[in-house]
Design a protein around this motif. Structure first.
Motif, short mmCIF file in Angstrom:
data_model
loop_
_atom_site.label_atom_id
_atom_site.label_comp_id
_atom_site.label_asym_id
_atom_site.label_seq_id
_atom_site.Cartn_x
_atom_site.Cartn_y
_atom_site.Cartn_z
N LYS A 653 31.07 14.69 -114.60
CA LYS A 653 30.05 14.10 -115.45
C LYS A 653 30.10 14.79 -116.81
N CYS A 654 29.87 14.04 -117.87
CA CYS A 654 29.95 14.63 -119.21
C CYS A 654 28.94 13.91 -120.10
N SER A 655 29.04 14.16 -121.38
CA SER A 655 28.16 13.50 -122.35
C SER A 655 29.02 12.81 -123.40
N ALA A 656 28.41 11.92 -124.16
CA ALA A 656 29.15 11.23 -125.22
C ALA A 656 29.62 12.21 -126.28
N ASP A 657 28.91 13.34 -126.42
CA ASP A 657 29.31 14.34 -127.42
C ASP A 657 30.72 14.87 -127.15
N GLU A 658 31.09 15.00 -125.87
CA GLU A 658 32.43 15.48 -125.55
C GLU A 658 33.49 14.51 -126.07
N LEU A 659 33.22 13.24 -125.99
CA LEU A 659 34.15 12.25 -126.52
C LEU A 659 34.22 12.34 -128.04
N HIS A 660 33.08 12.52 -128.67
CA HIS A 660 33.05 12.57 -130.13
C HIS A 660 33.66 13.84 -130.70
N SER A 661 33.71 14.89 -129.90
CA SER A 661 34.20 16.18 -130.41
C SER A 661 35.67 16.43 -130.05
N LEU A 662 36.41 15.38 -129.71
CA LEU A 662 37.82 15.54 -129.39
C LEU A 662 38.57 16.15 -130.58
N SER A 663 39.50 17.02 -130.26
CA SER A 663 40.32 17.63 -131.31
C SER A 663 41.78 17.35 -131.01
N SER A 664 42.59 17.37 -132.07
CA SER A 664 44.02 17.12 -131.94
C SER A 664 44.64 18.09 -130.94
N PRO A 665 45.56 17.62 -130.09
CA PRO A 665 46.23 16.31 -130.10
C PRO A 665 45.58 15.26 -129.21
N ASN A 666 44.28 15.40 -128.88
CA ASN A 666 43.57 14.40 -128.08
C ASN A 666 43.01 13.33 -129.03
N THR A 667 43.49 12.13 -128.91
CA THR A 667 43.06 11.06 -129.81
C THR A 667 42.64 9.83 -129.02
N PRO A 668 41.56 9.18 -129.40
CA PRO A 668 41.16 7.93 -128.73
C PRO A 668 42.19 6.85 -128.99
N TYR A 669 42.60 6.17 -127.94
CA TYR A 669 43.68 5.18 -128.06
C TYR A 669 43.17 3.76 -127.83
N ILE A 670 42.50 3.52 -126.70
CA ILE A 670 41.94 2.20 -126.42
C ILE A 670 40.43 2.35 -126.30
N LEU A 671 39.70 1.59 -127.09
CA LEU A 671 38.24 1.63 -127.08
C LEU A 671 37.70 0.32 -126.52
N PHE A 672 36.71 0.43 -125.65
CA PHE A 672 36.09 -0.74 -125.01
C PHE A 672 34.64 -0.84 -125.47
N TYR A 673 34.30 -1.99 -126.04
CA TYR A 673 32.93 -2.23 -126.52
C TYR A 673 32.35 -3.44 -125.78
N GLN A 674 31.05 -3.37 -125.51
CA GLN A 674 30.37 -4.51 -124.89
C GLN A 674 29.33 -5.08 -125.84
N MET A 675 29.17 -6.38 -125.77
CA MET A 675 28.24 -7.06 -126.66
C MET A 675 26.81 -6.63 -126.36
N LEU A 676 26.09 -6.29 -127.42
CA LEU A 676 24.69 -5.91 -127.26
C LEU A 676 23.77 -7.10 -127.45
N MET A 677 23.97 -7.83 -128.52
CA MET A 677 23.12 -8.97 -128.81
C MET A 677 24.00 -10.18 -129.09
N PRO A 678 23.66 -11.32 -128.55
CA PRO A 678 24.46 -12.52 -128.86
C PRO A 678 24.23 -12.96 -130.30
N SER A 679 25.19 -13.67 -130.82
CA SER A 679 25.04 -14.20 -132.17
C SER A 679 23.95 -15.27 -132.19
#
Length: 785
Positions: A653-679
């Motif tokens: 288990k972790c927090s979103a901060d761990e993802l945001h604080s990644l340092s080289s050579p760890n780089t985000p490659y594929i990001l998955f987003y979900q719709m919050l509000m419909p158009s």
């Protein structure tokens, strides 16, 4: 003078222990606070004498006498608590340590310690109890002393005590021993009190004191079913009693719901092979579980400190074994299982195809298996792209695209076949079954439809006509289309003649390139990269546009217009640039602010523009200095503020901060987003024609519930098809037997080592080759590579 005389008498009274004498002095001191000694030495001696009398005076056992003495001893607790405001902190600490040492010395001896002595714990402020327990555990010389201390405090708690926060003391001892990685001792202490504590929950007076201890014990001993089995017979009676009580009591209601959730999670973890749990199962079915009931067991794992690496007996969620450079697959699958609409569509689908069957089983196990890890060998065989050589490192984005396309094509073929069979029935086609499959014996005059001759061709063992392909536009959307597809128009404009050409297409993901710093600035964010992707691009120089009207290469401009936003948006960050001289892909180490919230602008020719908002829920990370080597792992969100790190079969288990604080050579490659509000407008149905940018206007208020991806939830166990439920229950029972056999084996050899059981699906294959050959990441952060 009278006060000083009493204090002096008490100080010199070393043999006789008279509780009434103590109470008399306490009454005087509470009535005349100025009489309390100001000299720290005298005050310390006074407190030590009070403690000495408390621990040596036999407690009353008659109910009437207990009721009489309760307010009297509470005066002693009040006196101790009042000292904190009258004595300097450094002197108070000296008094506190002296009194605790005296109490500790008495408890760890073999002599019985009076319940009156619990009043001494009033000296410790609630915020300092954890430190007090740590001090006690540091003082204990052996396990027997720890057992005596726990036995004394737990006995006080279930009889009668005068410590305002004794529940916290007992709880912190269990947690402290758990932090010290002493599972055998925690189990022994838990079994010594759990039956008594649990049965006493039927009495409302004990619930605030004993309820938190019961919950802590159930969470701390999930590595074995012994505690769970011990309380099983009493579960129906206790839950029935708790459910009938006044629901206005918030604490009591919380105890009831927590018990239902924990027992439900343990029942799924330790299914019984016989009928011993039937009564409890029937009882639990009467009460609703929380949406995330399995997370109630989320506690730090036991580890084998005798090894150089950690031996995890339970993960925060189910992990996936690396079969030899298969982290590219494991990382993608863990992100997909957290794509709630995808998991729900797959698990509840009725598509009969080998790939669907394998991914259904794996998703079901990842969500509801009691095992800490799974071996995805069967899915790897069904989903590996043809050009992916086994044992070699591959690209996770390529695997994701191949898997989604193969699922889409498989379902589309099934829909085409069903459509053809339905139309065949209407045209009175006759089918018969032969040894080599179904064959079309007779085709009526419907072979020619709308003037088009539809030849017969073989299709997966069936002889079908091209009629199905002819009517493909009438097919309902596949689950991949519903989950990930959007629609866009790409327009090319010639700057010479002004002519335009427009292509409509469906998109499943965006590949976001990094522009030159002078184009976007040095600071990159996902939103900026996405906006740059959707902005107009000048086609000049070597990148000129071939104009069909001018019949030559011309300067032009390319523009993208998003017509329909996908429910789940996949973004691939192209952290590489092709080196023309070396003919290699060099990895870019650009620091990216991977926004948790992004927006996508939707436009059309007939409606005003609108904006769709997305929230980040998963990210596949690449660790390594080269795009051709390294390691993939995933961060994914289950619920709000509940993030996990999936590193092959090691899940924490972790927090979103761990993802945001990644340092080289760890780089985000594929990001998955979900719709919050419909158009608010411009939502296109997937089965609309794509030739024209027509749109269906819908209001956000009417469609927020139906169109928001966040409304979709992962399937509960009861929602799964019976076939999948039976598979999971059967395997959980097998796992329970394996763990019991392992416990018996360890007991025979007399070792305390905790062994992670092998997965049932591992077969007897040779060990896989080394996975993920890059050594640029920290191997200590992974359990098995």
């Amino acid at each position: 003078m009278a006060v000083k005389q009493h204090v002096t008498e008490l100080a010199h009274n070393k043999q006789m222990y008279d509780i009434n004498k103590i109470l008399e002095i306490i009454d005087i001191l509470l009535a005349s606070p100025d009489a309390i000694p100001t000299n720290v030495t005298n005050l310390k001696q006074l407190c030590e004498k009070i403690v000495e009398h408390l621990i040596h005076t036999s407690a009353e056992r008659e109910t009437a006498e207990i009721k009489r003495m309760t307010p009297e001893i509470q005066k002693v607790s009040e006196f101790f608590r009042g000292l904190v405001s009258r004595v300097p902190s450094n002197q108070y600490d000296e008094i506190l340590i002296a009194c605790l040492e005296m109490l500790y010395k008495q408890i760890k001896s073999c002599e019985e310690t009076s319940n009156y002595a619990s009043a001494v714990l009033a000296l410790v402020d609630k915020s300092m109890i954890k430190n007090g327990v740590q001090w006690i555990l540091q003082q204990t010389d052996n396990t027997n002393e720890t057992k005596r201390i726990f036995k004394t405090l737990s006995h006080w708690l279930e009889t009668w005590d005068f410590a305002p926060d004794l529940t916290m003391w007992v709880n912190e001892i269990l947690v402290g021993l758990r932090d010290q990685q002493k599972p055998e001792l925690v189990l022994e202490l838990s079994l010594s009190i759990i039956v008594s504590y649990f049965s006493k929950l039927i009495l409302p007076i004990f619930r605030p004191k004993l309820g938190p201890i019961v919950l802590c014990i159930l969470k701390s001993n999930q590595h074995t079913s012994a505690v769970f089995q011990a309380i099983t017979p009493a579960v129906p009676m206790i839950l029935m009693s708790l459910s009938k009580d006044d629901k206005a009591n918030a604490k009591q209601c919380n105890l009831f719901q927590n018990l239902v959730d924990i027992l439900s999670a343990l029942l799924l973890k330790y299914p019984s092979c016989d009928h011993s749990y039937n009564e409890m199962k029937n009882c639990l079915q009467k009460y609703p579980r929380s949406k995330n009931f399995q997370q109630t067991l989320d506690v730090p794992p036991w580890r084998d400190s005798s090894q150089n690496f950690s031996t995890v007996t339970t993960n925060a969620r189910v992990g996936l074994v690396n079969l030899g450079n298969t982290c590219y697959m494991n990382s993608v699958l863990q992100a997909l299982v957290m794509t709630k609409q995808f998991s729900r569509e797959i698990l509840l689908s009725k598509i009969e195809a080998p790939l669907f069957s394998q991914i259904q089983k794996l998703l079901a196990f990842l969500l509801h298996s009691a095992r800490p890890e799974l071996t995805p060998r069967a899915l790897l065989a069904a989903a590996r792209p043809p050009d992916f050589v086994p044992g070699f490192q591959q690209d996770s984005s390529e695997f994701l695209g191949y898997l989604l396309e193969k699922l889409h094509e498989t379902e589309k073929k099934t829909l085409m076949k069903n459509q053809y069979l339905e139309r065949s029935g209407k045209n009175k086609r006759c089918w018969s079954s032969e040894a080599d499959g179904n064959s079309l014996l007779e085709i009526s005059n419907s072979k020619i439809i709308n003037g088009i001759n539809l030849p017969v061709q073989q299709y997966e063992g069936h002889y079908v006509t091209e009629e199905a392909q002819y009517n493909e536009s009438l097919l309902p959307p596949t689950l991949i289309q519903k989950t990930f597809d959007g629609k866009l128009f790409v327009t090319y404009e010639c700057k010479e003649c002004g002519s335009q050409s427009t292509n409509s297409d469906a998109f499943r993901s965006f590949e976001l390139s990094f522009p030159e710093p002078n184009e976007l600035g040095a600071d990159y964010s996902v939103q900026k990269l996405l906006d740059f992707y959707c902005s107009s691009e000048k086609l000049i120089g070597d990148n000129q546009y071939f104009c069909d009207k001018c019949k030559r290469l011309c300067d032009g401009e390319r523009s993208i217009r998003i017509l329909k936003s996908p429910r789940n948006l996949i973004l691939t960050l192209k952290h590489f640039r092709y080196d023309q001289q070396r003919h290699t892909r060099a990895k870019l180490m650009n620091k990216v602010l991977h926004d948790e919230a992004i927006s996508l602008r939707i436009v059309s020719e007939i409606n005003p523009p609108s904006v769709v908002h997305y929230s980040l829920y998963a990210a596949v990370v690449h660790a390594g200095t080269s795009m051709d080597s390294g390691h993939y792992y995933t961060y994914a969100q289950d619920e709000s503020d509940c993030w996990y790190k999936f590193n092959d079969n090691y899940v924490t288990k972790c927090s979103a901060d761990e993802l945001h604080s990644l340092s080289s050579p760890n780089t985000p490659y594929i990001l998955f987003y979900q719709m919050l509000m419909p158009s608010a407008a411009h939502n296109l149905d997937m089965d609309e024609e794509m030739d024209e940018p027509t749109a269906i206007v819908k209001t956000a208020s009417n469609n927020a519930a139906s169109n928001s991806a966040t409304d979709c939830q992962l399937p509960e166990f009861e929602e799964l098809p019976p076939r999948l439920r039976d598979i999971i229950l059967g395997d959980n029972e097998s796992y329970n037997e394996e763990m019991q056999n392992e416990d018996r084996k360890l007991a025979r050899v007399g070792t305390n080592k905790l062994v992670l059981p092998k997965n049932h699906d591992s077969d007897n294959d040779d060990p896989p080759p080394n996975s993920c050959g890059s050594q640029t990441f920290d191997l200590s952060d992974r359990f098995i590579c």
